[in-house]
Design a protein around this motif. Structure first.
Motif, PDB file in Angstrom:
ATOM      1  N   ASP A 170     -12.365  -5.608 -59.934  1.00  0.00           N
ATOM      2  CA  ASP A 170     -13.196  -4.807 -60.145  1.00  0.00           C
ATOM      3  C   ASP A 170     -14.532  -5.332 -60.304  1.00  0.00           C
ATOM      4  N   PRO A 171     -15.460  -4.803 -59.551  1.00  0.00           N
ATOM      5  CA  PRO A 171     -17.114  -5.382 -59.664  1.00  0.00           C
ATOM      6  C   PRO A 171     -17.746  -4.844 -60.887  1.00  0.00           C
ATOM      7  N   ILE A 172     -18.814  -5.281 -60.939  1.00  0.00           N
ATOM      8  CA  ILE A 172     -19.801  -4.698 -62.067  1.00  0.00           C
ATOM      9  C   ILE A 172     -20.070  -3.304 -61.743  1.00  0.00           C
ATOM     10  N   SER A 173     -20.013  -2.503 -62.514  1.00  0.00           N
ATOM     11  CA  SER A 173     -20.426  -0.911 -62.389  1.00  0.00           C
ATOM     12  C   SER A 173     -21.875  -0.864 -61.614  1.00  0.00           C
ATOM     13  N   GLY A 174     -21.679  -0.068 -60.550  1.00  0.00           N
ATOM     14  CA  GLY A 174     -23.151   0.215 -59.822  1.00  0.00           C
ATOM     15  C   GLY A 174     -23.336  -0.746 -58.799  1.00  0.00           C
ATOM     16  N   HIS A 175     -22.409  -1.909 -58.716  1.00  0.00           N
ATOM     17  CA  HIS A 175     -22.838  -3.064 -57.845  1.00  0.00           C
ATOM     18  C   HIS A 175     -22.247  -2.660 -56.472  1.00  0.00           C
ATOM     19  N   THR A 176     -23.323  -2.532 -55.389  1.00  0.00           N
ATOM     20  CA  THR A 176     -22.826  -1.901 -54.109  1.00  0.00           C
ATOM     21  C   THR A 176     -22.383  -2.946 -53.084  1.00  0.00           C
ATOM     22  N   ALA A 177     -22.488  -4.345 -53.560  1.00  0.00           N
ATOM     23  CA  ALA A 177     -22.134  -5.242 -52.601  1.00  0.00           C
ATOM     24  C   ALA A 177     -20.913  -6.164 -53.352  1.00  0.00           C
ATOM     25  N   LEU A 178     -20.025  -6.213 -52.449  1.00  0.00           N
ATOM     26  CA  LEU A 178     -18.668  -6.920 -53.020  1.00  0.00           C
ATOM     27  C   LEU A 178     -18.347  -8.244 -52.056  1.00  0.00           C
ATOM     28  N   TYR A 179     -18.092  -9.050 -52.551  1.00  0.00           N
ATOM     29  CA  TYR A 179     -17.648 -10.498 -51.860  1.00  0.00           C
ATOM     30  C   TYR A 179     -16.351 -11.102 -52.357  1.00  0.00           C
TER      31      TYR A 179
ATOM     32  N   ILE B 117     -14.966 -12.578 -46.866  1.00  0.00           N
ATOM     33  CA  ILE B 117     -15.394 -11.287 -46.354  1.00  0.00           C
ATOM     34  C   ILE B 117     -16.386 -10.545 -47.560  1.00  0.00           C
ATOM     35  N   TYR B 118     -17.188  -9.633 -46.884  1.00  0.00           N
ATOM     36  CA  TYR B 118     -18.306  -8.868 -47.555  1.00  0.00           C
ATOM     37  C   TYR B 118     -18.103  -7.359 -47.367  1.00  0.00           C
ATOM     38  N   PHE B 119     -18.201  -6.862 -48.434  1.00  0.00           N
ATOM     39  CA  PHE B 119     -18.353  -5.265 -48.372  1.00  0.00           C
ATOM     40  C   PHE B 119     -19.835  -4.833 -48.841  1.00  0.00           C
ATOM     41  N   GLN B 120     -20.472  -3.771 -48.028  1.00  0.00           N
ATOM     42  CA  GLN B 120     -21.449  -2.961 -48.448  1.00  0.00           C
ATOM     43  C   GLN B 120     -20.882  -1.740 -48.701  1.00  0.00           C
ATOM     44  N   GLY B 121     -20.681  -1.120 -49.822  1.00  0.00           N
ATOM     45  CA  GLY B 121     -20.039   0.192 -50.073  1.00  0.00           C
ATOM     46  C   GLY B 121     -18.667   0.177 -49.568  1.00  0.00           C
ATOM     47  N   THR B 122     -18.181   1.009 -48.864  1.00  0.00           N
ATOM     48  CA  THR B 122     -16.624   1.000 -48.477  1.00  0.00           C
ATOM     49  C   THR B 122     -16.429   0.288 -47.212  1.00  0.00           C
ATOM     50  N   GLY B 123     -17.484  -0.211 -46.459  1.00  0.00           N
ATOM     51  CA  GLY B 123     -17.213  -0.782 -45.432  1.00  0.00           C
ATOM     52  C   GLY B 123     -17.192  -2.267 -45.435  1.00  0.00           C
ATOM     53  N   ALA B 124     -16.360  -3.161 -44.408  1.00  0.00           N
ATOM     54  CA  ALA B 124     -16.475  -4.552 -44.162  1.00  0.00           C
ATOM     55  C   ALA B 124     -17.658  -4.923 -43.488  1.00  0.00           C
ATOM     56  N   ALA B 125     -18.664  -5.305 -43.994  1.00  0.00           N
ATOM     57  CA  ALA B 125     -19.948  -5.381 -43.126  1.00  0.00           C
ATOM     58  C   ALA B 125     -19.823  -7.064 -42.436  1.00  0.00           C
TER      59      ALA B 125
ATOM     60  N   ALA C  58      -8.675  -6.886 -46.409  1.00  0.00           N
ATOM     61  CA  ALA C  58      -9.385  -6.435 -47.546  1.00  0.00           C
ATOM     62  C   ALA C  58      -9.549  -4.971 -47.557  1.00  0.00           C
ATOM     63  N   VAL C  59      -9.608  -4.143 -48.365  1.00  0.00           N
ATOM     64  CA  VAL C  59     -10.228  -2.963 -48.462  1.00  0.00           C
ATOM     65  C   VAL C  59     -10.840  -2.505 -49.867  1.00  0.00           C
ATOM     66  N   ARG C  60     -11.803  -1.735 -49.454  1.00  0.00           N
ATOM     67  CA  ARG C  60     -12.566  -1.192 -50.737  1.00  0.00           C
ATOM     68  C   ARG C  60     -12.829   0.485 -50.676  1.00  0.00           C
ATOM     69  N   PRO C  61     -11.802   1.068 -50.665  1.00  0.00           N
ATOM     70  CA  PRO C  61     -11.841   2.608 -50.291  1.00  0.00           C
ATOM     71  C   PRO C  61     -12.852   3.509 -50.848  1.00  0.00           C
ATOM     72  N   GLU C  62     -13.013   3.333 -52.052  1.00  0.00           N
ATOM     73  CA  GLU C  62     -14.123   4.050 -52.766  1.00  0.00           C
ATOM     74  C   GLU C  62     -15.515   3.345 -53.117  1.00  0.00           C
ATOM     75  N   GLY C  63     -15.293   2.404 -52.630  1.00  0.00           N
ATOM     76  CA  GLY C  63     -16.887   1.562 -52.744  1.00  0.00           C
ATOM     77  C   GLY C  63     -17.131   1.156 -54.069  1.00  0.00           C
ATOM     78  N   SER C  64     -15.597   0.761 -54.980  1.00  0.00           N
ATOM     79  CA  SER C  64     -15.836   0.113 -56.272  1.00  0.00           C
ATOM     80  C   SER C  64     -14.697  -1.084 -56.253  1.00  0.00           C
ATOM     81  N   VAL C  65     -13.543  -0.453 -56.511  1.00  0.00           N
ATOM     82  CA  VAL C  65     -12.360  -1.576 -56.802  1.00  0.00           C
ATOM     83  C   VAL C  65     -11.852  -2.056 -55.324  1.00  0.00           C
ATOM     84  N   SER C  66     -11.960  -3.388 -55.236  1.00  0.00           N
ATOM     85  CA  SER C  66     -11.289  -3.835 -53.734  1.00  0.00           C
ATOM     86  C   SER C  66     -10.094  -4.747 -53.939  1.00  0.00           C
TER      87      SER C  66
END
Lengths: 113, 111
Positions: free
Chosen positions: A24-33, A47-55, A67-75
């Motif tokens: 669960d990332p920090i609320s509002g953070h768009t990038a997840l690693y 792996i790195y996500f920008q929004g919902t996509g694995a960049a 790895a997935v991040r379907p709604e751009g928040s939880v991964s």
């Protein structure tokens, strides 16, 4: 405020099983690693996500890892047919934007018996 | 991303300044210097970063040499809670922003 949350904190499973690790990332953070850290080593990028996509998934070791991040928040990091060599601490980090510092959770310690 | 070199370990007396060096002789003009630390059983914690100017925040100061080939992280008054592994990382801005960690410096603050 709330930081990056990872669950479970510890996971023990048998070789060959399937596991899911949640971030669960920090609320509002768009990038997840996702990173993986073996004993005595620094974290290694997976792996790195920008929004919902694995960049960038160039760090995933093989096709058992996904790895997935379907709604751009939880991964969720998914590992199929686990092997003893997959044992490590799996760390998640998030950042407000790609140019901001990453903030890490405390990780999930995965042990494959 | 440029490679960094750090001493494997350092000691510091409690209350004194801790000066942690990092060499990054192949750094490029658009690469930032980042510092993170990792306390046992926790995730890495962001400390500070800079491009060419010295930087200071509530945790530490970052001194970057004029040629940018080395830097020093300064903890002005080390406490026992500052005992951790400190990582110096060089990163290109933009693109993926992934961090490439080395093995860092284990700073042991002694009472």
């Amino acid at each position: 405020g709330a930081g990056v949350s990872q669950t479970p904190s510890n996971k023990v499973t048998e070789k060959g099983k399937y596991v899911e690790l949640r971030c669960d990332p920090i609320s509002g953070h768009t990038a997840l690693y996702w990173y993986r850290q073996s004993l005595g080593q620094g974290p290694e990028f997976l792996i790195y996500f920008q929004g919902t996509g694995a960049a960038d998934d160039s760090g995933l070791p093989n096709d058992r890892f996904f790895a997935v991040r379907p709604e751009g928040s939880v991964s969720t990091l998914k590992i199929q047919r686990t092997e003893r060599g997959d044992s490590a601490v799996y760390l998640c980090a998030s950042s407000l934007t790609i140019s901001q510092p990453q903030h890490f959770g405390d990780g999930t310690r995965l042990s494959i018996l | 991303d440029a490679k960094t070199t750090q001493p494997p370990s350092m000691d510091c007396a409690e209350g004194r300044a801790a000066n942690l060096p990092c060499n990054h002789s192949t750094i490029s003009g658009n690469e930032y210097v980042y510092w993170y630390r990792q306390i046992h059983s926790q995730g890495p914690q962001y400390i500070i970063h800079g491009l060419k100017n010295n930087e200071t925040n509530e945790m530490a100061s970052l001194i970057i040499t004029e040629d940018r080939k080395s830097s020093t992280l300064i903890l002005p008054h080390a406490t026992l809670r500052d005992t951790a592994v400190y990582y110096c990382i060089v990163r290109v801005g933009g693109a993926t922003n992934k961090l490439i960690f080395g093995t860092g410096t284990l700073l042991a603050v002694q009472p």
